[in-house]
Design a protein around this motif. Structure first.
Motif, PDB file in Angstrom:
ATOM      1  N   THR A  97     110.630  60.547   6.803  1.00 16.89           N
ATOM      2  CA  THR A  97     109.396  60.960   6.133  1.00 16.89           C
ATOM      3  C   THR A  97     108.731  62.139   6.838  1.00 16.89           C
ATOM      4  O   THR A  97     107.725  62.644   6.363  1.00 16.89           O
ATOM      5  CB  THR A  97     108.403  59.784   6.066  1.00 16.89           C
ATOM      6  OG1 THR A  97     108.115  59.333   7.398  1.00 16.89           O
ATOM      7  CG2 THR A  97     108.987  58.640   5.255  1.00 16.89           C
ATOM      8  N   THR A  98     109.287  62.544   7.982  1.00 16.48           N
ATOM      9  CA  THR A  98     108.704  63.636   8.754  1.00 16.48           C
ATOM     10  C   THR A  98     109.474  64.934   8.512  1.00 16.48           C
ATOM     11  O   THR A  98     110.635  64.926   8.136  1.00 16.48           O
ATOM     12  CB  THR A  98     108.743  63.315  10.255  1.00 16.48           C
ATOM     13  OG1 THR A  98     110.069  62.881  10.602  1.00 16.48           O
ATOM     14  CG2 THR A  98     107.749  62.236  10.613  1.00 16.48           C
ATOM     15  N   THR A  99     108.775  66.040   8.726  1.00 18.00           N
ATOM     16  CA  THR A  99     109.380  67.369   8.607  1.00 18.00           C
ATOM     17  C   THR A  99     108.989  68.181   9.837  1.00 18.00           C
ATOM     18  O   THR A  99     107.826  68.198  10.222  1.00 18.00           O
ATOM     19  CB  THR A  99     108.877  68.086   7.341  1.00 18.00           C
ATOM     20  OG1 THR A  99     109.192  67.280   6.196  1.00 18.00           O
ATOM     21  CG2 THR A  99     109.557  69.438   7.193  1.00 18.00           C
ATOM     22  N   THR A 125     101.202  64.572  16.381  1.00 20.01           N
ATOM     23  CA  THR A 125     100.865  64.359  14.972  1.00 20.01           C
ATOM     24  C   THR A 125     101.193  62.956  14.485  1.00 20.01           C
ATOM     25  O   THR A 125     100.538  62.451  13.574  1.00 20.01           O
ATOM     26  CB  THR A 125     101.582  65.388  14.089  1.00 20.01           C
ATOM     27  OG1 THR A 125     103.002  65.271  14.295  1.00 20.01           O
ATOM     28  CG2 THR A 125     101.144  66.806  14.444  1.00 20.01           C
ATOM     29  N   CYS A 126     102.230  62.335  15.065  1.00 21.72           N
ATOM     30  CA  CYS A 126     102.624  60.980  14.640  1.00 21.72           C
ATOM     31  C   CYS A 126     102.847  60.092  15.863  1.00 21.72           C
ATOM     32  O   CYS A 126     103.956  59.570  16.069  1.00 21.72           O
ATOM     33  CB  CYS A 126     103.891  61.026  13.792  1.00 21.72           C
ATOM     34  SG  CYS A 126     103.821  62.120  12.372  1.00 21.72           S
ATOM     35  N   LEU A 179     109.315  64.464  20.624  1.00 20.36           N
ATOM     36  CA  LEU A 179     107.971  64.583  21.189  1.00 20.36           C
ATOM     37  C   LEU A 179     107.361  65.957  20.916  1.00 20.36           C
ATOM     38  O   LEU A 179     106.165  66.071  20.620  1.00 20.36           O
ATOM     39  CB  LEU A 179     108.014  64.328  22.692  1.00 20.36           C
ATOM     40  CG  LEU A 179     108.256  62.885  23.137  1.00 20.36           C
ATOM     41  CD1 LEU A 179     108.516  62.814  24.636  1.00 20.36           C
ATOM     42  CD2 LEU A 179     107.065  61.998  22.768  1.00 20.36           C
ATOM     43  N   LEU A 180     108.175  66.995  21.017  1.00 18.82           N
ATOM     44  CA  LEU A 180     107.673  68.349  20.781  1.00 18.82           C
ATOM     45  C   LEU A 180     107.142  68.509  19.359  1.00 18.82           C
ATOM     46  O   LEU A 180     106.098  69.129  19.135  1.00 18.82           O
ATOM     47  CB  LEU A 180     108.774  69.377  21.042  1.00 18.82           C
ATOM     48  CG  LEU A 180     109.213  69.565  22.487  1.00 18.82           C
ATOM     49  CD1 LEU A 180     110.366  70.561  22.573  1.00 18.82           C
ATOM     50  CD2 LEU A 180     108.049  70.021  23.360  1.00 18.82           C
ATOM     51  N   PHE A 181     107.859  67.941  18.402  1.00 21.89           N
ATOM     52  CA  PHE A 181     107.456  68.102  17.010  1.00 21.89           C
ATOM     53  C   PHE A 181     106.423  67.066  16.554  1.00 21.89           C
ATOM     54  O   PHE A 181     105.531  67.385  15.774  1.00 21.89           O
ATOM     55  CB  PHE A 181     108.686  68.003  16.095  1.00 21.89           C
ATOM     56  CG  PHE A 181     109.495  69.265  16.029  1.00 21.89           C
ATOM     57  CD1 PHE A 181     109.015  70.391  15.373  1.00 21.89           C
ATOM     58  CD2 PHE A 181     110.750  69.325  16.619  1.00 21.89           C
ATOM     59  CE1 PHE A 181     109.760  71.554  15.307  1.00 21.89           C
ATOM     60  CE2 PHE A 181     111.507  70.485  16.556  1.00 21.89           C
ATOM     61  CZ  PHE A 181     111.016  71.609  15.899  1.00 21.89           C
ATOM     62  N   PHE A 182     106.536  65.839  17.036  1.00 23.84           N
ATOM     63  CA  PHE A 182     105.739  64.762  16.446  1.00 23.84           C
ATOM     64  C   PHE A 182     104.921  63.943  17.441  1.00 23.84           C
ATOM     65  O   PHE A 182     104.232  63.008  17.043  1.00 23.84           O
ATOM     66  CB  PHE A 182     106.656  63.802  15.675  1.00 23.84           C
ATOM     67  CG  PHE A 182     107.550  64.494  14.692  1.00 23.84           C
ATOM     68  CD1 PHE A 182     107.033  65.207  13.624  1.00 23.84           C
ATOM     69  CD2 PHE A 182     108.936  64.442  14.846  1.00 23.84           C
ATOM     70  CE1 PHE A 182     107.861  65.853  12.718  1.00 23.84           C
ATOM     71  CE2 PHE A 182     109.772  65.085  13.951  1.00 23.84           C
ATOM     72  CZ  PHE A 182     109.238  65.791  12.883  1.00 23.84           C
TER      73      PHE A 182
END
Length: 264
Positions: free
Chosen positions: A66-68, A26-27, A20-23
């Motif tokens: 597919t995420t970074t 954004t996604c 959740l923190l990273f995506f």
């Protein structure tokens, strides 16, 4: 950037927080369409698909991301991590839980997970746990090995499950600081809401109900809610007998020898 989540307990909880923190913003479509175990692959997993048509391996799932950054989870002791972890200067988050609650949680997990060795009865399992005769070996060696690595490897964040239960927001702030992330008050509240026990327990993307080798009629993957944490702190009191507790305490004094490592 490659983030590795090395977890002896709290696997799903911390993986979900980091995802959740990273995506989370954004996604957002990931949250309702891709199970967490696919968003954060389990490095050492190797299992047959429900149709027995292929073998699913953690490395294969990792290659499909597919995420970074890539988020990866593992339960491996520090000495068994691939050399690439260190060569690539990976960011690592380690989560430890007190020994007694870990033993109880592990016992119930083995009961419902058909990919794990049969745990037998509680008394037998506890004896094996104390002797390190369980998957991934000794709890004492595991938590101590990673604690010692933390002293020399600056990109390792060592967390305690009990601290996360006590104040999830505080621990998430520290995690964000370590990861170099900044959250608005609104975003933080959104993450905290999503990672509450009741919300995760009913979320098919995080409660592992889509995994065929976990029989949640034997024991729910998310078992207890103390209204604060994901999973109950102090649950060992419901399973340990007085004599088991006394013996465990004596064993603990002998085996956890690092004076700087303290658990609740």
């Amino acid at each position: 950037m490659c983030c590795r989540c090395v977890l002896i307990s709290g696997t799903t909880w911390v993986c979900y927080i980091m995802d959740l923190l990273f995506f989370g913003k954004t996604c957002p479509e990931r949250l309702t369409s891709i199970p967490l175990h696919e968003r954060v692959p389990f490095l050492e997993i190797s299992r047959t698909s429900p149709t027995s048509e292929y073998v699913q391996k953690g490395r294969d799932l990792l290659d499909q991301l597919t995420t970074t950054p890539h988020l990866i989870k593992t339960h491996l002791p520090v000495q068994f991590l691939p050399k690439s972890f260190w060569e690539q200067n990976s960011t690592i988050v380690y989560v430890a839980r007190n020994a007694k609650d870990t033993a109880v949680s592990y016992y119930h997990f083995c009961r419902m997970n058909y990919c794990m060795p049969e745990p037998a009865d509680w008394s037998t399992f506890l004896q094996n746990f104390e002797e390190g005769k369980v998957s991934y070996g000794s709890w004492y060696d595991h938590v101590s090995g990673w604690w010692e690595k933390k002293q020399s490897y600056s990109k390792l964040h060592y967390m305690f499950y009990e601290d996360l239960s006590e104040d999830t927001g505080r621990e998430m702030d520290q995690l964000c600081s370590f990861l170099g992330l900044s959250l608005s008050a609104e975003d933080k509240e959104n993450v905290l809401t999503r990672v509450k026990f009741d919300n995760m327990k009913t979320n098919k993307m995080s409660n592992f109900s889509t995994i065929h080798h976990m029989d949640q009629t034997v024991s729910p993957f998310m078992r207890k809610n103390d209204s604060v944490s994901l999973g109950k702190v102090g649950d060992w009191k419901n399973l340990f007998t007085v004599s088991q507790n006394e013996k465990f305490d004596e064993d603990y004094k002998q085996k956890l020898k690092n004076p700087t490592l303290h658990f609740h």
